[in-house]
Design a protein around this motif. Sequence first.
Motif, PDB file in Angstrom:
ATOM      1  N   PHE A 128      -9.576   8.436  -2.753  1.00 15.57           N
ATOM      2  CA  PHE A 128      -8.607   9.583  -2.591  1.00 15.57           C
ATOM      3  C   PHE A 128      -8.361   9.583  -1.015  1.00 15.57           C
ATOM      4  N   PRO A 129      -9.263   9.476  -0.041  1.00  6.46           N
ATOM      5  CA  PRO A 129      -9.179   9.556   1.433  1.00  6.46           C
ATOM      6  C   PRO A 129      -8.105   8.679   1.999  1.00  6.46           C
ATOM      7  N   ILE A 130      -8.210   7.627   1.122  1.00 10.61           N
ATOM      8  CA  ILE A 130      -7.250   6.378   1.546  1.00 10.61           C
ATOM      9  C   ILE A 130      -5.728   6.738   1.965  1.00 10.61           C
ATOM     10  N   ARG A 131      -5.635   7.761   0.948  1.00 14.14           N
ATOM     11  CA  ARG A 131      -3.853   8.248   0.968  1.00 14.14           C
ATOM     12  C   ARG A 131      -3.615   8.914   2.202  1.00 14.14           C
ATOM     13  N   GLY A 132      -4.572  10.046   2.646  1.00 12.59           N
ATOM     14  CA  GLY A 132      -4.463  10.666   3.720  1.00 12.59           C
ATOM     15  C   GLY A 132      -4.516   9.726   4.916  1.00 12.59           C
ATOM     16  N   ALA A 133      -5.506   8.769   5.037  1.00  8.06           N
ATOM     17  CA  ALA A 133      -5.592   7.872   6.243  1.00  8.06           C
ATOM     18  C   ALA A 133      -4.430   7.119   6.502  1.00  8.06           C
ATOM     19  N   SER A 134      -3.689   6.651   5.449  1.00 11.24           N
ATOM     20  CA  SER A 134      -2.479   5.617   5.685  1.00 11.24           C
ATOM     21  C   SER A 134      -1.344   6.584   6.258  1.00 11.24           C
ATOM     22  N   TYR A 135      -1.349   7.658   5.587  1.00 12.15           N
ATOM     23  CA  TYR A 135      -0.199   8.698   6.258  1.00 12.15           C
ATOM     24  C   TYR A 135      -0.570   9.130   7.665  1.00 12.15           C
ATOM     25  N   TYR A 136      -1.702   9.156   8.191  1.00 10.10           N
ATOM     26  CA  TYR A 136      -1.975   9.469   9.482  1.00 10.10           C
ATOM     27  C   TYR A 136      -1.841   8.404  10.195  1.00 10.10           C
ATOM     28  N   CYS A 137      -2.159   7.195   9.859  1.00  2.52           N
ATOM     29  CA  CYS A 137      -1.844   5.939  10.718  1.00  2.52           C
ATOM     30  C   CYS A 137      -0.428   5.590  10.829  1.00  2.52           C
ATOM     31  N   SER A 139       2.095   7.880  10.852  1.00  5.49           N
ATOM     32  CA  SER A 139       2.763   8.954  11.459  1.00  5.49           C
ATOM     33  C   SER A 139       2.252   8.677  13.109  1.00  5.49           C
ATOM     34  N   LYS A 140       0.946   8.459  13.327  1.00  6.58           N
ATOM     35  CA  LYS A 140       0.480   8.313  14.592  1.00  6.58           C
ATOM     36  C   LYS A 140       0.507   7.008  15.350  1.00  6.58           C
ATOM     37  N   PHE A 141       0.733   5.822  14.499  1.00  7.08           N
ATOM     38  CA  PHE A 141       0.960   4.510  15.196  1.00  7.08           C
ATOM     39  C   PHE A 141       2.001   3.914  14.750  1.00  7.08           C
ATOM     40  N   GLY A 142       2.660   4.408  13.696  1.00  8.77           N
ATOM     41  CA  GLY A 142       3.761   3.787  13.314  1.00  8.77           C
ATOM     42  C   GLY A 142       3.648   2.737  12.465  1.00  8.77           C
ATOM     43  N   ASN A 143       2.565   2.094  12.086  1.00 10.32           N
ATOM     44  CA  ASN A 143       2.340   0.857  11.067  1.00 10.32           C
ATOM     45  C   ASN A 143       2.434   1.175   9.790  1.00 10.32           C
ATOM     46  N   GLN A 144       3.425   0.485   9.060  1.00 13.87           N
ATOM     47  CA  GLN A 144       3.673   0.694   7.659  1.00 13.87           C
ATOM     48  C   GLN A 144       2.960   0.028   6.628  1.00 13.87           C
ATOM     49  N   TRP A 145       2.428  -1.255   7.085  1.00 13.35           N
ATOM     50  CA  TRP A 145       1.507  -2.126   6.330  1.00 13.35           C
ATOM     51  C   TRP A 145       0.275  -1.424   5.512  1.00 13.35           C
ATOM     52  N   PHE A 146      -0.228  -0.417   6.226  1.00 10.85           N
ATOM     53  CA  PHE A 146      -1.390   0.488   5.786  1.00 10.85           C
ATOM     54  C   PHE A 146      -0.927   1.637   4.737  1.00 10.85           C
ATOM     55  N   LEU A 147       0.449   2.010   5.031  1.00  7.67           N
ATOM     56  CA  LEU A 147       0.680   2.870   4.146  1.00  7.67           C
ATOM     57  C   LEU A 147       1.036   2.221   2.762  1.00  7.67           C
ATOM     58  N   ILE A 148       1.659   0.984   2.779  1.00  8.58           N
ATOM     59  CA  ILE A 148       1.848   0.244   1.552  1.00  8.58           C
ATOM     60  C   ILE A 148       0.349  -0.218   0.744  1.00  8.58           C
ATOM     61  N   LEU A 149      -0.573  -0.801   1.802  1.00 10.20           N
ATOM     62  CA  LEU A 149      -1.984  -0.928   1.143  1.00 10.20           C
ATOM     63  C   LEU A 149      -2.567   0.243   0.551  1.00 10.20           C
ATOM     64  N   GLY A 150      -2.610   1.133   1.462  1.00  4.71           N
ATOM     65  CA  GLY A 150      -3.075   2.320   0.769  1.00  4.71           C
ATOM     66  C   GLY A 150      -2.530   3.079  -0.593  1.00  4.71           C
ATOM     67  N   ALA A 151      -1.432   2.811  -0.618  1.00  2.00           N
ATOM     68  CA  ALA A 151      -0.537   3.283  -1.929  1.00  2.00           C
ATOM     69  C   ALA A 151      -1.264   2.329  -2.905  1.00  2.00           C
ATOM     70  N   PHE A 152      -1.334   0.945  -2.862  1.00  3.52           N
ATOM     71  CA  PHE A 152      -1.917   0.142  -3.704  1.00  3.52           C
ATOM     72  C   PHE A 152      -3.436   0.512  -4.237  1.00  3.52           C
ATOM     73  N   ILE A 153      -4.085   0.796  -3.097  1.00  2.00           N
ATOM     74  CA  ILE A 153      -5.636   1.135  -3.328  1.00  2.00           C
ATOM     75  C   ILE A 153      -5.650   2.610  -4.078  1.00  2.00           C
ATOM     76  N   THR A 154      -5.142   3.482  -3.661  1.00  2.00           N
ATOM     77  CA  THR A 154      -5.086   4.935  -4.249  1.00  2.00           C
ATOM     78  C   THR A 154      -4.457   4.874  -5.746  1.00  2.00           C
ATOM     79  N   GLY A 155      -3.405   4.078  -5.908  1.00  2.00           N
ATOM     80  CA  GLY A 155      -2.875   3.942  -7.261  1.00  2.00           C
ATOM     81  C   GLY A 155      -3.894   3.465  -8.115  1.00  2.00           C
ATOM     82  N   THR A 156      -4.703   2.380  -7.679  1.00  2.00           N
ATOM     83  CA  THR A 156      -5.641   1.794  -8.489  1.00  2.00           C
ATOM     84  C   THR A 156      -6.858   2.471  -8.964  1.00  2.00           C
ATOM     85  N   GLY A 157      -7.354   3.331  -7.759  1.00  6.02           N
ATOM     86  CA  GLY A 157      -8.552   4.143  -8.072  1.00  6.02           C
ATOM     87  C   GLY A 157      -8.058   5.442  -8.843  1.00  6.02           C
TER      88      GLY A 157
END
Length: 502
Positions: A128-137, A139-157
């Motif tokens: 669950f916390p990976i979702r919020g962390a991916s949106y934070y990164c 919004s803060k740093f502009g990296n989209q790869w973690f948003l996509i990876l976070g979606a994969f991990i969160t969806g599986t969990g």
Amino acid sequence: MAELDTAPPNTRAGGNDDALRVTNIHQGEKNVADDFDAVAYKKETPKWKRIHHHSLTQMLLMSVQAFCGPAMGDALAGLGGGGLATPQTSNIATAISYSCLATVCLLGGPLVNRLGTKWALVIGAMSFPIRGASYYCNSKFGNQWFLILGAFITGTGSGCWYVAESGTIMSIAPSGARGKYLALWIVARNLGQLIGGAINLSKNHVAGQKGGVTPDTYIAFIVIESLAFPFAWLITPLHNVVRSDGTRVRVAEKLSTRKEFSLIKRTFTSKLILLAIPWALWSFFYSGTWSTYLATYFSVRARALSSLISPFFCIVGCFGLGFILDMKGVSQRRRAQLGLATVLILNTGVYIWTIIMQKKFNRRNPGKIDWIDSLYPSAFLPYFFVQTTGPLSQSYMYWLLSSFATDAQMNVRNGAAFRCIEAVGQAISYGMNTRIKTSPLIGFCVTFALMGLTIIPTTILVNTTPDRIPADIQAQEELEQEIQEAEKKRIEDTTPVTVNRL
């Protein structure tokens, strides 16, 4: 709390809804619930353990996890586009998340059978916390790869968590209180969105703010999402749960993986699931389109306010539907028909209102609507009400599916199948909205059309709803047979023996 526990007194461990927890118990095998002595349990078991194992306590623990996990995801969606400056990136990530969730739910039966519900919930809570962390990164740093990876991990969990959750919430409720227990679960999700909305608004209340929400907003979400993990550890295995009517959940032996896969195939091709597929695709299809609507036409602080006030009416609506579905003196089929009419009528009204507003916006773009604008009430209320009618649709179908159940594993498999198809609908919805850069009207019309397609198959399903849960009938027959055997034995024991004298 007492209202949620109301259920007919039941002095037999296998009676009423408890038979829903039995499957494949072979002749000669003993189940822990068969020998359960409620009086001895109360005398011999410490009070803290009785409270911990109580069905309502376990339901509250499940609700807290729903509050910390799925509800925070709903709160992010309530910001419109995850609170980002543009909704497209968030829609892509959400579509990936639901695709992974659907895949895991498809295989959910064997996974939960091997892991057990508790471990499946623990694994899900870790993600669950990976979702919020991916949106934070993002919004803060502009990296989209973690948003996509976070979606994969969160969806599986989350897939593991949802499969375990569906079987648990449909199995631990006492007889006569299924609707209210499901309402409690839905309300917990909306209370979580309420808290998330308060965080959003406190961080994004300044007028004229443009783009996405502030990065600090996501830190609060990460903290709350992390709290689901310790509460998952507090869940007790189903065979330890004792419900408020003095009965224990009956759990059968584990099946082989091969057998579980064969039952998944049988579940997805069963008449019950085939008729429920249109409803499953439709029930949460609205989320992607209405989230895009919110991000397109409302200011940042108006979107933050929406995530705060949207859950209020849902709390009332879910308990209202729960009381309809648990009405005394009304057959199960009639309650199913009343619930169906309620859900369809409410959704129809909301959809028509939304399409009318969108047609106006297509003629004249309102720009970013703020809460001080005169247009705000009429434009926002459709979104406000769909946050109630949508969850009602899901809660109703879970209740309907459990009305056909003969055992707990059937509840798990049906819940997993429904959630799988529902996630497919959500993935399609968010994927479709990644291509919509102007008007969400197409999404509204598709959602309305999907609801229309559900009417005939769902009506057929509802009209075949048994007046009583099949397991109740089986339990009553078993009880009558035991009474007859006991009476026969009593007569034999009291019959005087005649001695022949020579």
